[in-house]
Design a protein around this motif. Sequence first.
Motif, mmCIF file in Angstrom:
data_model
loop_
_atom_site.group_PDB
_atom_site.id
_atom_site.type_symbol
_atom_site.label_atom_id
_atom_site.label_comp_id
_atom_site.label_asym_id
_atom_site.label_seq_id
_atom_site.Cartn_x
_atom_site.Cartn_y
_atom_site.Cartn_z
ATOM 1 N N LEU A 161 61.428 71.578 46.663
ATOM 2 C CA LEU A 161 62.093 72.707 46.671
ATOM 3 C C LEU A 161 61.545 73.954 46.703
ATOM 4 O O LEU A 161 60.364 74.227 46.607
ATOM 5 C CB LEU A 161 62.553 72.715 45.228
ATOM 6 C CG LEU A 161 63.873 71.629 44.744
ATOM 7 C CD1 LEU A 161 64.280 71.887 43.742
ATOM 8 C CD2 LEU A 161 65.141 72.010 45.905
ATOM 9 N N ASN A 162 62.119 74.626 47.832
ATOM 10 C CA ASN A 162 61.413 76.138 47.947
ATOM 11 C C ASN A 162 62.420 77.375 47.446
ATOM 12 O O ASN A 162 63.525 77.251 48.197
ATOM 13 C CB ASN A 162 61.132 76.305 49.562
ATOM 14 C CG ASN A 162 60.333 77.732 49.706
ATOM 15 O OD1 ASN A 162 60.124 78.491 48.872
ATOM 16 N ND2 ASN A 162 60.030 77.884 51.067
ATOM 17 N N THR A 163 62.209 78.000 46.637
ATOM 18 C CA THR A 163 63.177 78.968 46.056
ATOM 19 C C THR A 163 63.239 80.233 46.731
ATOM 20 O O THR A 163 63.996 81.024 46.998
ATOM 21 C CB THR A 163 62.715 79.363 44.593
ATOM 22 O OG1 THR A 163 61.367 80.131 44.690
ATOM 23 C CG2 THR A 163 62.548 78.075 43.682
ATOM 24 N N LEU A 200 60.002 75.270 38.241
ATOM 25 C CA LEU A 200 59.983 73.981 39.060
ATOM 26 C C LEU A 200 58.746 73.477 38.975
ATOM 27 O O LEU A 200 58.263 72.468 39.296
ATOM 28 C CB LEU A 200 60.421 74.552 40.568
ATOM 29 C CG LEU A 200 61.825 74.828 40.725
ATOM 30 C CD1 LEU A 200 62.127 75.405 42.229
ATOM 31 C CD2 LEU A 200 62.482 73.402 40.647
ATOM 32 N N ASN A 201 57.790 74.549 39.064
ATOM 33 C CA ASN A 201 56.166 74.140 39.124
ATOM 34 C C ASN A 201 55.801 73.360 37.781
ATOM 35 O O ASN A 201 55.295 72.174 37.903
ATOM 36 C CB ASN A 201 55.239 75.149 39.309
ATOM 37 C CG ASN A 201 55.160 75.718 40.865
ATOM 38 O OD1 ASN A 201 55.629 75.260 41.569
ATOM 39 N ND2 ASN A 201 54.703 77.009 40.865
ATOM 40 N N ARG A 256 51.928 78.031 29.096
ATOM 41 C CA ARG A 256 51.759 79.160 30.103
ATOM 42 C C ARG A 256 53.251 79.557 30.964
ATOM 43 O O ARG A 256 53.346 80.529 31.412
ATOM 44 C CB ARG A 256 51.018 78.519 31.374
ATOM 45 C CG ARG A 256 49.544 78.233 30.944
ATOM 46 C CD ARG A 256 48.529 78.153 31.932
ATOM 47 N NE ARG A 256 47.285 77.780 31.366
ATOM 48 C CZ ARG A 256 46.594 78.621 31.061
ATOM 49 N NH1 ARG A 256 46.669 80.017 31.056
ATOM 50 N NH2 ARG A 256 45.103 78.332 30.714
ATOM 51 N N THR A 257 54.300 78.759 30.874
ATOM 52 C CA THR A 257 55.616 78.962 31.325
ATOM 53 C C THR A 257 56.663 79.557 30.462
ATOM 54 O O THR A 257 57.721 80.111 30.671
ATOM 55 C CB THR A 257 55.938 77.600 32.017
ATOM 56 O OG1 THR A 257 55.022 77.033 32.962
ATOM 57 C CG2 THR A 257 57.282 77.945 32.922
ATOM 58 N N ALA A 258 55.979 79.621 29.035
ATOM 59 C CA ALA A 258 57.149 80.142 28.196
ATOM 60 C C ALA A 258 57.417 81.607 28.142
ATOM 61 O O ALA A 258 58.524 81.711 27.635
ATOM 62 C CB ALA A 258 56.419 79.844 26.780
ATOM 63 N N VAL A 259 56.409 82.381 28.462
ATOM 64 C CA VAL A 259 57.029 83.789 28.568
ATOM 65 C C VAL A 259 57.455 84.364 29.772
ATOM 66 O O VAL A 259 56.917 84.305 30.769
ATOM 67 C CB VAL A 259 55.758 84.698 28.246
ATOM 68 C CG1 VAL A 259 56.028 86.208 28.158
ATOM 69 C CG2 VAL A 259 55.439 84.246 26.690
ATOM 70 N N ILE A 281 54.711 69.306 37.164
ATOM 71 C CA ILE A 281 53.571 68.897 36.612
ATOM 72 C C ILE A 281 54.097 68.069 35.485
ATOM 73 O O ILE A 281 53.094 66.956 35.396
ATOM 74 C CB ILE A 281 52.996 70.378 36.148
ATOM 75 C CG1 ILE A 281 52.257 70.974 37.420
ATOM 76 C CG2 ILE A 281 51.735 69.966 35.200
ATOM 77 C CD1 ILE A 281 51.706 72.534 37.027
ATOM 78 N N VAL A 282 54.863 68.482 34.683
ATOM 79 C CA VAL A 282 55.376 67.702 33.598
ATOM 80 C C VAL A 282 55.794 66.206 34.031
ATOM 81 O O VAL A 282 55.461 65.202 33.518
ATOM 82 C CB VAL A 282 56.248 68.279 32.961
ATOM 83 C CG1 VAL A 282 56.938 67.274 31.607
ATOM 84 C CG2 VAL A 282 55.633 69.564 32.162
ATOM 85 N N LEU A 283 56.545 66.062 35.084
ATOM 86 C CA LEU A 283 56.882 64.966 35.714
ATOM 87 C C LEU A 283 55.886 64.102 36.222
ATOM 88 O O LEU A 283 55.805 62.895 35.689
ATOM 89 C CB LEU A 283 58.061 64.974 36.858
ATOM 90 C CG LEU A 283 58.664 64.022 37.350
ATOM 91 C CD1 LEU A 283 59.607 63.298 36.062
ATOM 92 C CD2 LEU A 283 59.615 64.387 38.194
ATOM 93 N N LEU A 284 54.732 64.615 37.000
ATOM 94 C CA LEU A 284 53.691 63.647 37.377
ATOM 95 C C LEU A 284 52.818 63.258 36.108
ATOM 96 O O LEU A 284 52.493 62.078 36.082
ATOM 97 C CB LEU A 284 52.669 64.679 38.264
ATOM 98 C CG LEU A 284 51.715 64.159 38.577
ATOM 99 C CD1 LEU A 284 51.652 63.038 39.463
ATOM 100 C CD2 LEU A 284 50.648 65.144 39.321
#
Length: 165
Positions: free
Chosen positions: A29-31, A128-129, A117-120, A133-136
């Motif tokens: 996916l490319n946003t 998406l990143n 790191r993505t929370a704020v 990462i979580v899926l991997l």
Amino acid sequence: MKHEPSRDSLANLLLPLALILGLVLLLSLNTGQAGGVSETASPLEAWLKIIVGYLAAGAEIAAAVVIGGAIVRGSISYVRQLFLRKQPLDATEVIRLQLGRVLALGLEFTVASDILRTAVAPTRQDILNLGAIVLLRTLLNYFLEREIQQGEQRHSPEQPVMRER
């Protein structure tokens, strides 16, 4: 009863394939967003980013300490078993299972770090990143847990069902 093992084997095949497919889709996916969209952030948001950055770094350090300690402990145990026992192959399997459990814990710490790191104020690309990462890491953890369970089942002495003939 022969139908149940085929369901289990089908589920064991489909789950990893679905996770891999999801990972490939997320990475493709490319946003179209520019990397540095500059919006004016409130002072509270700036402080939150700093605090969360330190917490995420702490989670990464915790993962490194846990995994590093397990590597040292596993190496020492292996050298001990190599020189003190006549059967290093069985000891190797036990050490491998112990290391696998700690690696699973280390993966959990790294996932926590990425979530922090993505929370704020995340952008769509950040989400998406994070998803990729979580899926991997979930895929890695799935295979690791599965191998640990199989190894424990092979080496569990209190399973008379496996030894019946």
